[in-house]
Design a protein around this motif. Structure first.
Motif, PDB file in Angstrom:
ATOM      1  N   MET A 141       0.833  -1.195   0.000  1.00  0.00           N
ATOM      2  CA  MET A 141       0.000   0.000   0.000  1.00  0.00           C
ATOM      3  C   MET A 141       0.873   1.253   0.000  1.00  0.00           C
ATOM      4  N   ARG A 142       0.254   2.378  -0.333  1.00  0.00           N
ATOM      5  CA  ARG A 142       0.887   3.685  -0.200  1.00  0.00           C
ATOM      6  C   ARG A 142       0.151   4.452   0.889  1.00  0.00           C
ATOM      7  N   TRP A 143       0.816   5.445   1.459  1.00  0.00           N
ATOM      8  CA  TRP A 143       0.178   6.191   2.540  1.00  0.00           C
ATOM      9  C   TRP A 143       0.812   7.587   2.635  1.00  0.00           C
ATOM     10  N   GLY A 144       0.138   8.435   3.355  1.00  0.00           N
ATOM     11  CA  GLY A 144       0.686   9.742   3.665  1.00  0.00           C
ATOM     12  C   GLY A 144       0.629  10.737   2.522  1.00  0.00           C
ATOM     13  N   GLU A 145       1.256  11.894   2.765  1.00  0.00           N
ATOM     14  CA  GLU A 145       1.204  12.997   1.817  1.00  0.00           C
ATOM     15  C   GLU A 145       1.896  12.675   0.503  1.00  0.00           C
ATOM     16  N   ARG A 146       2.921  11.807   0.551  1.00  0.00           N
ATOM     17  CA  ARG A 146       3.699  11.532  -0.645  1.00  0.00           C
ATOM     18  C   ARG A 146       3.143  10.371  -1.467  1.00  0.00           C
ATOM     19  N   SER A 147       2.053   9.792  -1.028  1.00  0.00           N
ATOM     20  CA  SER A 147       1.572   8.566  -1.665  1.00  0.00           C
ATOM     21  C   SER A 147       1.218   8.759  -3.130  1.00  0.00           C
ATOM     22  N   ALA A 148       0.814   9.956  -3.503  1.00  0.00           N
ATOM     23  CA  ALA A 148       0.405  10.190  -4.891  1.00  0.00           C
ATOM     24  C   ALA A 148       1.575  10.566  -5.783  1.00  0.00           C
ATOM     25  N   LYS A 149       2.735  10.824  -5.187  1.00  0.00           N
ATOM     26  CA  LYS A 149       3.877  11.263  -5.980  1.00  0.00           C
ATOM     27  C   LYS A 149       4.553  10.078  -6.665  1.00  0.00           C
ATOM     28  N   PRO A 150       5.145  10.326  -7.839  1.00  0.00           N
ATOM     29  CA  PRO A 150       5.865   9.248  -8.537  1.00  0.00           C
ATOM     30  C   PRO A 150       6.995   8.699  -7.669  1.00  0.00           C
ATOM     31  N   GLY A 151       7.135   7.388  -7.681  1.00  0.00           N
ATOM     32  CA  GLY A 151       8.202   6.755  -6.918  1.00  0.00           C
ATOM     33  C   GLY A 151       7.926   6.632  -5.436  1.00  0.00           C
ATOM     34  N   ALA A 152       6.684   6.898  -5.015  1.00  0.00           N
ATOM     35  CA  ALA A 152       6.347   6.793  -3.596  1.00  0.00           C
ATOM     36  C   ALA A 152       6.544   5.362  -3.116  1.00  0.00           C
ATOM     37  N   LEU A 153       7.008   5.229  -1.887  1.00  0.00           N
ATOM     38  CA  LEU A 153       7.281   3.912  -1.311  1.00  0.00           C
ATOM     39  C   LEU A 153       5.995   3.123  -1.144  1.00  0.00           C
ATOM     40  N   GLN A 154       6.064   1.837  -1.495  1.00  0.00           N
ATOM     41  CA  GLN A 154       4.961   0.910  -1.250  1.00  0.00           C
ATOM     42  C   GLN A 154       5.445  -0.152  -0.261  1.00  0.00           C
ATOM     43  N   TRP A 155       4.640  -0.374   0.765  1.00  0.00           N
ATOM     44  CA  TRP A 155       5.021  -1.339   1.799  1.00  0.00           C
ATOM     45  C   TRP A 155       3.757  -2.041   2.252  1.00  0.00           C
ATOM     46  N   VAL A 156       3.900  -3.146   2.929  1.00  0.00           N
ATOM     47  CA  VAL A 156       2.726  -3.932   3.308  1.00  0.00           C
ATOM     48  C   VAL A 156       1.797  -3.126   4.224  1.00  0.00           C
ATOM     49  N   ARG A 157       2.378  -2.346   5.100  1.00  0.00           N
ATOM     50  CA  ARG A 157       1.663  -1.420   5.965  1.00  0.00           C
ATOM     51  C   ARG A 157       2.563  -0.188   6.123  1.00  0.00           C
ATOM     52  N   PRO A 158       2.074   0.937   6.569  1.00  0.00           N
ATOM     53  CA  PRO A 158       2.927   2.125   6.677  1.00  0.00           C
ATOM     54  C   PRO A 158       4.228   1.852   7.433  1.00  0.00           C
ATOM     55  N   LEU A 159       5.337   2.214   6.781  1.00  0.00           N
ATOM     56  CA  LEU A 159       6.667   2.022   7.374  1.00  0.00           C
ATOM     57  C   LEU A 159       7.024   3.278   8.168  1.00  0.00           C
ATOM     58  N   HIS A 160       7.415   3.086   9.448  1.00  0.00           N
ATOM     59  CA  HIS A 160       7.655   4.233  10.325  1.00  0.00           C
ATOM     60  C   HIS A 160       9.133   4.558  10.511  1.00  0.00           C
ATOM     61  N   SER A 161       9.951   3.551  10.655  1.00  0.00           N
ATOM     62  CA  SER A 161      11.360   3.832  10.927  1.00  0.00           C
ATOM     63  C   SER A 161      12.234   2.682  10.458  1.00  0.00           C
ATOM     64  N   ILE A 162      13.539   3.012  10.319  1.00  0.00           N
ATOM     65  CA  ILE A 162      14.527   2.016   9.899  1.00  0.00           C
ATOM     66  C   ILE A 162      15.719   2.116  10.838  1.00  0.00           C
ATOM     67  N   VAL A 163      16.130   0.976  11.350  1.00  0.00           N
ATOM     68  CA  VAL A 163      17.380   0.875  12.104  1.00  0.00           C
ATOM     69  C   VAL A 163      18.393   0.195  11.205  1.00  0.00           C
TER      70      VAL A 163
END
Length: 760
Positions: A141-163
């Motif tokens: 899925m896509r989410w958030g303000e950037r979801s409609a922009k080209p190249g927006a991240l798609q993830w199984v559920r909204p991704l919040h952070s990366i370690v």
């Protein structure tokens, strides 16, 4: 060497996706590392409902330096070629190249290219964002303000952070610097959503796992499973119950919680009047809870065990009460379905099958049920079953597919048929067959032993197999939408584990004819088809089946009776076509059984080539006898006599193949004893006669070990013949006679197997 810690923290990941996602993350990262020359020591991935984590240890600190030689143009080559060489290699001028001397082809330039390796942390910064962006989720899925922009991240559920940290265990690790759709990699994660929601700073895997546990997150899925299972058993035993274990449910529940807490709830004892399997299916499907049983009676108790994701301040009382309310409502529905189903007899549901198509070329479910009923009646005497019971079970076995309960829980098909059959007073064997005719459905599923169940199970599976072979729709590659491979293995297990003597070709050939008749009814004259069916002895079976599908076409001919027909309309061409088509389809199906039998035996450690060697003989369609013959053949070939006779038989076969090809004829005739010029010829001829007679007699009484012993008597004579006799003698008559003698070896060994199919 340094280690990598990677965590992708998101909203809840569906439980069914977690195990594969963890494996995909490990595979994608490690494959990229190896491709970049960074060979690691070990890697392990983890998943919880809100995170995927990976640790890779023993990664080199930097890539190895690369040295490469690239061949260029000849010395004196045109300027365009030289310039292209310099541009491709990055050299400033030919002064940076060296000249390779070649007296024959002329001197040419060589570029020595040295590429220093990059630090591993820089390589990781390049590959990790690509992996995140291309991660193979089944759904995303896509989410958030950037979801409609080209190249927006798609993830199984909204991704919040990366370690993403990298470093050796004696130093402070570095953060792998990269950004994915505005999410920057760092070293901060979070614990349990409710019990420890604050940020946690982590360094490497060891403190990451420990800090998560302190924050009420059990990272390792297997550890969560162990906790759930142990706590559930303890709860049950505390009240003198026994947990009904369910590995599939355990796998699912462990993916729903990060901090498992087992709680016990209850439901009204009145619901125990519903079959236990229904209670279990209801509670399992709707609330993901385990059921418990009374160890003294093995019957379900009115208790269940749920797995909470929180240590509640009230000890879980509110959570338990909520689950009890839902389960009470679901069980009320199930009881209503069950009670409603009981009001309609199984046979009263059958007319509805007229409107349900099984397959466009194989008729409706009603037609199929008629076939199964008829087929079961024919198989019943062969397996020691009561014919009338087999017919009744064949008639009722699919009826529960139209019940409310099976509509709600498809996994209960067959089982509910048994319960409804018992409730309306059917014979125990008939009721059992309603459940067991689907079995075995896999290599670990039990095999029916009741004769009526066996008859209907064979009828169901063979009808499916013969039907799809008759319309030429067989499994291709990995595609098997109608589970035909499973059906064939089911037939094999039914036969072998019940020691059944069945000639498959005799059983399936009439059934294949029924399918051909059924298809021909679309374009052929009814009288001709019925007359042909009469000649095949199938008129009484084909008429009710085809009349169910072609009622309008039959019209006034519905009362056709082969006993009163004054003149049979013969069509020799059509009859020949029928026999050829049926033989072809049945032969193909028999070959399919051979392949499935090879799979079955290979799993048990047997050699597939021995199955080929036995199946190559004429008329081998008795699966039980094939297996016994294969076992005897394997034991024989393990002996010195067997190995040496195999070598001699193959030598004879190879000589025959060469000479028969050269002469354009087969040497299958009887040798002329008067042309034997050497004692070894006479001894071999006598040994062949003796071994063939003894082996044939042993095979007739199904003593395959004795047949192999008889074949072993050929060995000395075969060895002596090849040692002393020249097969391709100068005299034409002698040569031909000796080749015929080799043909006798080939024919004699075929009493037990086709030795040409056996691998050395």
């Amino acid at each position: 060497m340094p280690d990598l810690l990677l965590e992708l923290f998101s909203e809840e990941i569906p439980a069914r996706m977690q195990a594969k996602a963890a494996d995909d993350l490990r595979r994608m990262v490690t494959e990229k590392l190896v491709a970049e020359g960074l060979v690691y020591e070990g890697a392990k991935a983890f998943a919880t409902p809100r995170r995927l984590a990976l640790t890779v240890h023993g990664i080199p600190a930097r890539q190895p330096d690369l040295k490469d030689e690239r061949k260029g143009p000849k010395v004196g080559a045109p300027d365009a070629a030289v310039q292209g060489f310099l541009k491709a290699t990055g050299l400033a001028s030919l002064d940076e190249a060296k000249i390779q001397r070649d007296p024959k082809k002329g001197d040419f330039y060589i570029a020595l290219i040295e590429k220093p390796g990059k630090p591993a942390i820089d390589v990781l910064a390049d590959i990790l964002p690509v992996i995140v962006r291309t991660f193979p989720w089944p759904k995303s899925m896509r989410w958030g303000e950037r979801s409609a922009k080209p190249g927006a991240l798609q993830w199984v559920r909204p991704l919040h952070s990366i370690v993403a940290t990298f470093g050796i265990d004696t130093e402070e690790p570095e953060v792998v610097a990269f950004d994915v759709s505005g999410i920057k990699a760092g070293q901060v994660t979070r614990g349990h959503r409710f019990m420890a929601p604050d940020e946690i700073s982590v360094r490497r895997f060891e403190d990451y796992e420990a800090k998560l546990y302190a924050a009420k997150v059990v990272l390792d899925p297997q550890r969560r499973k162990d906790i759930i299972l142990a706590d559930a058993k303890t709860l049950a035993q505390a009240q003198n119950y026994e947990l009904v274990e369910d590995q599939g449910l355990l796998d699912e529940v462990s993916g729903l919680v990060e901090w498992p807490v087992a709680l016990m709830g209850s439901f009204d004892a009145d619901f125990l009047s519903i079959p236990g399997e229904v209670i279990r299916a209801t509670i399992r499907a709707n609330q993901k809870c385990f059921v418990v049983a009374d160890p003294a009676t093995a019957k379900l108790a009115n208790k269940f065990i749920l797995t909470s994701n929180i240590e509640a301040s009230d000890g879980g009382a509110a959570i338990t009460a909520g689950n009890e309310r839902v389960i009470r409502a679901r069980l009320s529905d199930a009881k209503f379905f069950y009670d409603t189903d009981l009001k309609t007899k199984l046979e009263d549901r059958l007319p509805k099958f007229d409107q349900i198509v099984f397959h466009e070329k194989l008729g409706t479910q009603a037609v199929r049920i008629k076939r199964i009923k008829s087929f079961a009646a024919k198989i019943a005497p062969l397996v020691g079953a009561d014919v009338e019971k087999a017919k009744r079970a064949g008639e009722l076995c699919k009826a529960d597919l139209l019940t409310e309960m099976v509509g709600e829980f498809p996994e209960l098909q067959g089982l509910m048929g048994k319960y409804y059959a018992l409730a309306q007073g059917e014979d125990l064997s008939v009721a059992a067959a309603c459940e067991e005719h689907y079995k075995p459905q896999g290599p670990t599923d039990r095999v029916p032993t009741d004769s009526v169940s066996i008859a209907v199970a064979l009828a169901d599976k063979l009808d499916t197999l013969v039907g799809f072979w008759a319309i030429d729709e067989k499994p291709t590659g990995s595609k098997d939408p109608f589970a035909l491979r499973r059906a064939a293995l089911g037939v094999i297990r039914l036969v072998l584990e019940n020691s059944l003597r069945l000639n498959l070709m005799t059983i399936i050939r009439p059934q294949a004819s029924l399918f051909v008749f059924h298809e021909w009814m679309k374009s052929e004259n009814v009288q001709k088809i019925m007359a042909l069916a009469n000649e095949e002895g199938l008129a009484e079976e084909i008429f009710p089946i085809i009349s169910a599908s072609y009622d309008k076409k039959l019209g006034a001919f519905r009362e056709w009776n082969p006993q009163t027909e004054s003149e049979v309309i013969r069509d020799p061409k059509k009859h020949a076509e029928l026999r050829e088509l049926v033989s072809s389809r049945c032969g193909d199906l028999l070959a399919f059984f051979a392949d499935r039998l090879k799979v079955q035996l290979r799993d048990q450690g047997a050699r597939h080539d021995l199955v080929d060697a036995v199946f190559a003989l004429e008329g081998q369609d008795d699966i039980l006898m094939i297996v016994r013959r294969v076992e005897a053949l394997a034991a024989f070939l393990a002996t010195d006599d067997g190995k040496n006779l195999l070598a001699g038989a193959k030598r004879a076969a190879n000589i025959l193949r060469i000479e028969e090809k050269k002469d354009g004829r087969a040497f299958d005739g009887v040798p002329d004893a008067s042309l034997y010029a050497q004692d070894e010829e006479k001894a071999l001829a006598a040994a062949i006669d003796r071994a063939r007679a003894e082996a044939t007699e042993a095979v007739a009484r199904e003593d395959f070990a004795a047949a192999m012993t008889a074949m072993a008597g050929l060995r000395p004579a075969v060895d002596a013949f090849f040692d002393k006799v020249t097969v391709n003698a100068d005299e034409k008559a002698v040569r031909e006679n000796r080749l015929k003698l080799l043909g006798e070896i080939r024919a004699a060994t075929r009493a037990v197997a086709d030795f040409s199919k056996i691998q050395d």
